[in-house]
Write an enzyme that holds these catalytic residues in place. Sequence first.
Site, PDB file in Angstrom:
ATOM      1  N   HIS A 103       0.841  -1.208   0.000  1.00  0.00           N
ATOM      2  CA  HIS A 103       0.000   0.000   0.000  1.00  0.00           C
ATOM      3  C   HIS A 103       0.871   1.251   0.000  1.00  0.00           C
ATOM      4  CE1 HIS A 103      -3.288  -2.708   1.228  1.00  0.00           C
ATOM      5  NE2 HIS A 103      -4.101  -1.766   0.782  1.00  0.00           N
TER       6      HIS A 103
ATOM      7  N   LYS B 172      -0.572   4.998   4.450  1.00  0.00           N
ATOM      8  CA  LYS B 172      -1.472   4.074   5.174  1.00  0.00           C
ATOM      9  C   LYS B 172      -0.982   3.898   6.612  1.00  0.00           C
ATOM     10  CE  LYS B 172      -3.764  -0.430   4.889  1.00  0.00           C
ATOM     11  NZ  LYS B 172      -5.078   0.106   5.306  1.00  0.00           N
TER      12      LYS B 172
END
Length: 271
Positions: free
Chosen positions: A155, A159
């Site tokens: 990600h 995040k």
Amino acid sequence: MIKIGVVGAAGRMGALIARGVVESEDLVLTGALEVTGHPMVGRDVGDVIARLPLGVTICTDMAEAFADCEVIIDFSSPMATIEHLTFAAAGGQAMVIGTTGFSDKQRVTLFEIGAGVPVVISPNMSIGVNVMFKAVAMLTRLLGEDYDVEIVEAHHRLKKDAPSGTAKALALSVARARGVNLDEHARYERNGIIGERPLGEIGIQTVRAGDIVGDHTVYFAGGGERIEITHRAHSRENFARGALRAARWIKGKTPGMYSMLDVLGLSDEDR
Ligand code: NAD
């Protein structure tokens, strides 16, 4: 028309969801909540989604934001989501929760409060990922314990939680399909002289880099071969679309915690 309140309306997901609501014919945006101090508080939601004024002001007061809504869609933070669910439980509104990163204790609280309200909660609202849960469970059963399972997720650098809620849900699918307790078999990191890989271990590894929207790969590796099953999110729109589908589905349902598998009409035994 279903009246929708959006939490985290100026966030990456919240803004996309607000736009999706405004652009759909059967949903209407009636409230938008943000955290105190956010620069978009007091502005019209139209400013966030680059549209003409919509007459909905981004506010910090739950009572004001949720006064006229039937379904609250919340992609914010774990503590905030618990507060919003408590409010929804008192007011009788349904909720769609996309927030991830709940601790075990927060999850228990969430499920206690959520028992009295219709709620869809899913760490990943994309259709592809929910089908992947089923596929992973099936592969786990077909291949058996001789095939090592490793889950790798990647990600963007912003995040906040790791591993992703989706990686944990994939690991849970594997554990359930094997009939074992995930906590006793999960392996989240390796470093140094780690020895041989124990049979039955479920590896979950995390990559954080750049602006990756969300990749998940599950490896099933045996002697002389492996299967890799990968889902890549190209944009956040698939999550937003899933959240709106969940909002349409949850309205009028009996109180309780539902998943995206319920929304999609897939059995949830593999989640
Ligand atoms: P983001 O930081 O861009 O947005 C979160 C927004 O919530 C921010 O604007 C923040 O100010 C707001 N917020 C925080 N506390 C609040 C409060 N008390 N009241 C109102 N607003 C509050 O993050 P994001 O990328 O949009 O992700 C949000 C959450 O959704 C994360 O937990 C993420 O992991 C999760 N997520 C889930 C899915 C899914 O399909 N389930 C997909 C993408 C992201």
